[in-house]
Design a protein around this motif. Structure first.
Motif, PDB file in Angstrom:
ATOM      1  N   SER A  75       0.866  -1.178   0.000  1.00 39.18           N
ATOM      2  CA  SER A  75       0.000   0.000   0.000  1.00 39.18           C
ATOM      3  C   SER A  75       0.899   1.224   0.000  1.00 39.18           C
ATOM      4  O   SER A  75       2.096   1.152   0.322  1.00 39.18           O
ATOM      5  N   GLN A  76       0.348   2.351  -0.345  1.00 37.99           N
ATOM      6  CA  GLN A  76       1.121   3.589  -0.352  1.00 37.99           C
ATOM      7  C   GLN A  76       1.645   3.896   1.050  1.00 37.99           C
ATOM      8  O   GLN A  76       2.794   4.297   1.218  1.00 37.99           O
ATOM      9  N   GLU A  77       0.833   3.673   2.044  1.00 35.82           N
ATOM     10  CA  GLU A  77       1.245   3.931   3.420  1.00 35.82           C
ATOM     11  C   GLU A  77       2.403   3.030   3.832  1.00 35.82           C
ATOM     12  O   GLU A  77       3.368   3.474   4.462  1.00 35.82           O
ATOM     13  N   LYS A  78       2.347   1.737   3.468  1.00 36.13           N
ATOM     14  CA  LYS A  78       3.409   0.792   3.804  1.00 36.13           C
ATOM     15  C   LYS A  78       4.717   1.192   3.107  1.00 36.13           C
ATOM     16  O   LYS A  78       5.789   1.141   3.706  1.00 36.13           O
ATOM     17  N   LEU A  80       5.697   4.120   2.241  1.00 34.66           N
ATOM     18  CA  LEU A  80       6.225   5.383   2.766  1.00 34.66           C
ATOM     19  C   LEU A  80       6.542   5.352   4.252  1.00 34.66           C
ATOM     20  O   LEU A  80       7.101   6.316   4.777  1.00 34.66           O
ATOM     21  N   GLU A  81       6.262   4.256   4.938  1.00 38.08           N
ATOM     22  CA  GLU A  81       6.384   4.286   6.396  1.00 38.08           C
ATOM     23  C   GLU A  81       7.824   4.480   6.889  1.00 38.08           C
ATOM     24  O   GLU A  81       8.029   5.000   7.979  1.00 38.08           O
ATOM     25  N   GLN A  86       8.366  12.832   3.564  1.00 39.55           N
ATOM     26  CA  GLN A  86       7.322  12.583   2.576  1.00 39.55           C
ATOM     27  C   GLN A  86       6.410  13.794   2.498  1.00 39.55           C
ATOM     28  O   GLN A  86       6.341  14.592   3.418  1.00 39.55           O
ATOM     29  N   GLN A  87       5.754  13.924   1.352  1.00 39.06           N
ATOM     30  CA  GLN A  87       4.862  15.054   1.159  1.00 39.06           C
ATOM     31  C   GLN A  87       3.766  14.630   0.194  1.00 39.06           C
ATOM     32  O   GLN A  87       4.040  14.087  -0.876  1.00 39.06           O
ATOM     33  N   ASP A  88       2.539  14.838   0.562  1.00 31.83           N
ATOM     34  CA  ASP A  88       1.373  14.540  -0.281  1.00 31.83           C
ATOM     35  C   ASP A  88       1.397  13.118  -0.808  1.00 31.83           C
ATOM     36  O   ASP A  88       1.119  12.847  -1.982  1.00 31.83           O
ATOM     37  N   GLY A  89       1.784  12.147   0.034  1.00 33.57           N
ATOM     38  CA  GLY A  89       1.774  10.745  -0.361  1.00 33.57           C
ATOM     39  C   GLY A  89       2.916  10.339  -1.273  1.00 33.57           C
ATOM     40  O   GLY A  89       2.858   9.287  -1.915  1.00 33.57           O
ATOM     41  N   SER A  90       3.993  11.132  -1.330  1.00 33.84           N
ATOM     42  CA  SER A  90       5.151  10.820  -2.176  1.00 33.84           C
ATOM     43  C   SER A  90       6.424  10.959  -1.359  1.00 33.84           C
ATOM     44  O   SER A  90       6.458  11.631  -0.333  1.00 33.84           O
TER      45      SER A  90
END
Length: 102
Positions: A75-78, A80-81, A86-90
Motif C-alpha cells: 500500500s502507499q502507506e506501507k 512510505l512508512e 514525505q509530502q502529499d503521499g510521495s
C-alpha cells in the motif's frame, strides 16, 4: 602473417568512428592496433573449416524469466512508512537541479 594496418587505414577508421586523432596519436594508434593484430596471430593458425560458429558459449539457453503475474503489492502507506521525508503521499527528496528549497 596477418595483414597490418597502414596509417591511412587507421585514419579512415578514426574518421568513421568520429575520433579526432592528431598525427602523433595516429602514429601511436597504428602501432598499437598492429601490436594487437600480432598478438592475435596464433588464432589464425587453427584449422576451422566445418566448425559451426558459436553464438553463446552455453548452448540451448532460453529466457528464464517468470511469467508476468499481477500480485498484491505494498500500500502507499506501507511503502512510505520508513521514508525520512514525505509530502502529499510521495517521497520527498532533495532537489538536485536547483530551484528547490528542500
Amino acid at each position: 602473417m596477418a595483414e597490418h594496418l597502414t596509417e591511412e587505414d587507421v585514419r579512415n577508421i578514426a574518421t568513421y568512428a568520429r575520433i579526432g586523432l592528431d598525427e602523433q596519436e595516429l602514429a601511436q594508434m597504428t602501432v598499437d592496433l598492429n601490436s594487437i593484430i600480432d598478438t592475435l596471430e596464433p588464432i589464425t593458425q587453427y584449422e576451422l573449416d566445418g566448425v559451426e560458429p558459436t553464438f553463446h558459449p552455453i548452448g540451448g539457453l532460453s529466457n528464464v524469466m517468470r511469467e508476468d503475474v499481477v500480485e498484491e503489492s505494498f500500500s502507499q502507506e506501507k511503502a512510505l512508512e520508513n521514508a525520512p521525508k514525505q509530502q502529499d503521499g510521495s517521497f520527498l527528496i532533495p532537489a538536485i537541479l536547483g530551484g528547490g528549497d528542500q
